[in-house]
Design a protein around this motif. Structure first.
Motif, PDB file in Angstrom:
ATOM      1  N   TYR A  78       0.836  -1.202   0.000  1.00  0.00           N
ATOM      2  CA  TYR A  78       0.000   0.000   0.000  1.00  0.00           C
ATOM      3  C   TYR A  78       0.879   1.264   0.000  1.00  0.00           C
ATOM      4  CZ  TYR A  78      -3.626   3.345   1.049  1.00  0.00           C
ATOM      5  OH  TYR A  78      -4.477   4.413   0.995  1.00  0.00           O
ATOM      6  N   GLN A  79       1.908   1.263   0.802  1.00  0.00           N
ATOM      7  CA  GLN A  79       2.829   2.412   0.817  1.00  0.00           C
ATOM      8  C   GLN A  79       3.506   2.577  -0.538  1.00  0.00           C
ATOM      9  OE1 GLN A  79       5.351   1.477   4.147  1.00  0.00           O
ATOM     10  NE2 GLN A  79       3.748   1.898   5.643  1.00  0.00           N
ATOM     11  N   ASN A  80       3.900   1.463  -1.162  1.00  0.00           N
ATOM     12  CA  ASN A  80       4.483   1.527  -2.508  1.00  0.00           C
ATOM     13  C   ASN A  80       3.483   2.101  -3.504  1.00  0.00           C
ATOM     14  OD1 ASN A  80       6.951   0.466  -1.734  1.00  0.00           O
ATOM     15  ND2 ASN A  80       6.415  -1.627  -2.319  1.00  0.00           N
ATOM     16  N   ALA A  81       2.236   1.670  -3.408  1.00  0.00           N
ATOM     17  CA  ALA A  81       1.207   2.166  -4.328  1.00  0.00           C
ATOM     18  C   ALA A  81       1.039   3.671  -4.194  1.00  0.00           C
ATOM     19  CB  ALA A  81      -0.116   1.459  -4.061  1.00  0.00           C
ATOM     20  N   THR A  82       1.076   4.169  -2.982  1.00  0.00           N
ATOM     21  CA  THR A  82       0.964   5.614  -2.760  1.00  0.00           C
ATOM     22  C   THR A  82       2.116   6.342  -3.435  1.00  0.00           C
ATOM     23  OG1 THR A  82      -0.184   5.201  -0.670  1.00  0.00           O
ATOM     24  CG2 THR A  82       0.764   7.388  -0.983  1.00  0.00           C
ATOM     25  N   LEU A  83       3.327   5.814  -3.294  1.00  0.00           N
ATOM     26  CA  LEU A  83       4.490   6.414  -3.967  1.00  0.00           C
ATOM     27  C   LEU A  83       4.388   6.294  -5.483  1.00  0.00           C
ATOM     28  CD1 LEU A  83       7.428   5.214  -1.687  1.00  0.00           C
ATOM     29  CD2 LEU A  83       6.531   7.538  -1.907  1.00  0.00           C
ATOM     30  N   PHE A  84       3.978   5.130  -5.977  1.00  0.00           N
ATOM     31  CA  PHE A  84       3.836   4.942  -7.416  1.00  0.00           C
ATOM     32  C   PHE A  84       2.820   5.936  -7.988  1.00  0.00           C
ATOM     33  CE2 PHE A  84       4.853   0.125  -6.926  1.00  0.00           C
ATOM     34  CZ  PHE A  84       6.216   0.389  -6.917  1.00  0.00           C
ATOM     35  N   ARG A  85       1.721   6.142  -7.252  1.00  0.00           N
ATOM     36  CA  ARG A  85       0.695   7.088  -7.732  1.00  0.00           C
ATOM     37  C   ARG A  85       1.241   8.511  -7.788  1.00  0.00           C
ATOM     38  NH1 ARG A  85      -4.499   6.515  -8.358  1.00  0.00           N
ATOM     39  NH2 ARG A  85      -5.009   8.415  -7.215  1.00  0.00           N
TER      40      ARG A  85
END
Length: 108
Positions: A78-85
């Protein structure tokens, strides 16, 4: 310490996994499998982010749906997804498109 989890997960998570696989030109079994290269990490992050937005899925549910991954792995996804977004316009478009798709289905 292990977190006790219900053994089921909502069917929409399986649909999200399939849709992310299709959109990213992957196989669903690769997303839930053990592969740890960038495309699979990104795909899992997309599944986690979209699922949390739409299904109110717990980390335990998502972990089970994604091949038995632990709570902490899902939180990292989830933290990675936030950064990717924030950093990757293509990832943002993918996750936004999936959100719109599922919200449109809910309205019908």
């Amino acid at each position: 310490m292990e977190i006790a989890c219900d053994l089921r997960f909502p069917a929409p998570i399986a649909n999200i996994i399939s849709d992310v696989a299709y959109q990213m030109h992957l196989h669903w079994f690769d997303i839930i499998g053990p592969k740890r290269s960038a495309p699979f990490i990104e795909a899992r992050a997309a599944v986690v982010w979209v699922s949390r937005e739409l299904v109110e899925a717990s980390n335990c549910m998502l972990g089970r749906a994604l091949g038995g991954r632990r709570h902490g792995v899902i939180e990292t996804a989830y933290q990675n997804a936030t950064l990717f977004r924030e950093r990757d316009p293509a990832f943002r478009r993918l996750t936004d498109r999936l959100i719109r798709h599922y919200r449109d289905l809910q309205e019908d």
